[in-house]
Design a protein around this motif. Sequence first.
Motif, PDB file in Angstrom:
ATOM      1  N   GLU A   1     -22.070 -17.403   3.843  1.00  0.00           N
ATOM      2  CA  GLU A   1     -21.473 -16.374   4.705  1.00  0.00           C
ATOM      3  C   GLU A   1     -21.221 -16.885   6.122  1.00  0.00           C
ATOM      4  OE1 GLU A   1     -20.296 -13.523   3.490  1.00  0.00           O
ATOM      5  OE2 GLU A   1     -21.031 -14.214   1.544  1.00  0.00           O
ATOM      6  N   PHE A   2     -22.080 -17.753   6.621  1.00  0.00           N
ATOM      7  CA  PHE A   2     -21.862 -18.305   7.963  1.00  0.00           C
ATOM      8  C   PHE A   2     -20.528 -19.044   8.033  1.00  0.00           C
ATOM      9  CE2 PHE A   2     -26.423 -17.693   8.464  1.00  0.00           C
ATOM     10  CZ  PHE A   2     -26.509 -17.292   9.788  1.00  0.00           C
ATOM     11  N   LEU A   3     -20.212 -19.786   6.973  1.00  0.00           N
ATOM     12  CA  LEU A   3     -19.014 -20.629   6.983  1.00  0.00           C
ATOM     13  C   LEU A   3     -17.714 -19.835   6.874  1.00  0.00           C
ATOM     14  CD1 LEU A   3     -20.333 -23.615   4.873  1.00  0.00           C
ATOM     15  CD2 LEU A   3     -20.278 -23.363   7.358  1.00  0.00           C
TER      16      LEU A   3
ATOM     17  N   ARG B   1     -20.081 -25.367  14.555  1.00  0.00           N
ATOM     18  CA  ARG B   1     -20.989 -24.341  15.090  1.00  0.00           C
ATOM     19  C   ARG B   1     -21.603 -23.507  13.968  1.00  0.00           C
ATOM     20  NH1 ARG B   1     -20.233 -20.551  20.306  1.00  0.00           N
ATOM     21  NH2 ARG B   1     -21.929 -19.112  19.869  1.00  0.00           N
ATOM     22  N   ARG B   2     -20.770 -23.076  13.007  1.00  0.00           N
ATOM     23  CA  ARG B   2     -21.284 -22.263  11.906  1.00  0.00           C
ATOM     24  C   ARG B   2     -22.297 -23.049  11.073  1.00  0.00           C
ATOM     25  NH1 ARG B   2     -18.130 -18.874  14.336  1.00  0.00           N
ATOM     26  NH2 ARG B   2     -19.943 -19.069  15.669  1.00  0.00           N
TER      27      ARG B   2
ATOM     28  N   ASP C   1     -32.489 -16.139  16.010  1.00  0.00           N
ATOM     29  CA  ASP C   1     -31.705 -16.932  16.954  1.00  0.00           C
ATOM     30  C   ASP C   1     -30.346 -17.306  16.382  1.00  0.00           C
ATOM     31  OD1 ASP C   1     -33.881 -16.781  18.668  1.00  0.00           O
ATOM     32  OD2 ASP C   1     -34.530 -18.851  18.319  1.00  0.00           O
ATOM     33  N   SER C   2     -30.325 -17.649  15.105  1.00  0.00           N
ATOM     34  CA  SER C   2     -29.082 -18.003  14.438  1.00  0.00           C
ATOM     35  C   SER C   2     -28.107 -16.830  14.423  1.00  0.00           C
ATOM     36  CB  SER C   2     -29.397 -18.454  13.017  1.00  0.00           C
ATOM     37  OG  SER C   2     -28.229 -18.695  12.302  1.00  0.00           O
TER      38      SER C   2
ATOM     39  N   ASP D   1     -27.791 -23.924   9.445  1.00  0.00           N
ATOM     40  CA  ASP D   1     -28.950 -24.813   9.328  1.00  0.00           C
ATOM     41  C   ASP D   1     -30.155 -24.254  10.082  1.00  0.00           C
ATOM     42  OD1 ASP D   1     -27.316 -26.439   7.819  1.00  0.00           O
ATOM     43  OD2 ASP D   1     -27.014 -27.927   9.400  1.00  0.00           O
ATOM     44  N   LEU D   2     -29.916 -23.682  11.252  1.00  0.00           N
ATOM     45  CA  LEU D   2     -30.997 -23.068  12.014  1.00  0.00           C
ATOM     46  C   LEU D   2     -31.574 -21.877  11.254  1.00  0.00           C
ATOM     47  CD1 LEU D   2     -32.728 -22.754  14.568  1.00  0.00           C
ATOM     48  CD2 LEU D   2     -30.832 -21.426  15.565  1.00  0.00           C
TER      49      LEU D   2
END
Length: 87
Positions: free
Chosen positions: A53-55, A75-76, A18-19, A81-82
């Motif tokens: 990497e998300f950030l 959002r990132r 989902d993330s 976190d998810l």
Amino acid sequence: MNIRELRDKRHLTQQQFDSCLSLIYNIGQGNFGKSTLLKKIKIDPNDKSIADEFLKWNKIRVKGEGVPLNGLTIRRKAERDLYFKQH
């Protein structure tokens, strides 16, 4: 490799799937497909360095420069976190 194949072959949890789907919706499948984030997931979907990497995807282009946007940072962080959320 598309996201479903990634989920099936790398045994992503529902939260991880989902993330990634949320990130893809925002940055596009092409960008996700070329990302270091995806490369790390392919190697080890539980690698803690994936969080960083998300950030990296919190910027917009202003006059050719990448400028962090607070809304994208929020959002990132939520996607990160998810991704690492325990059941």
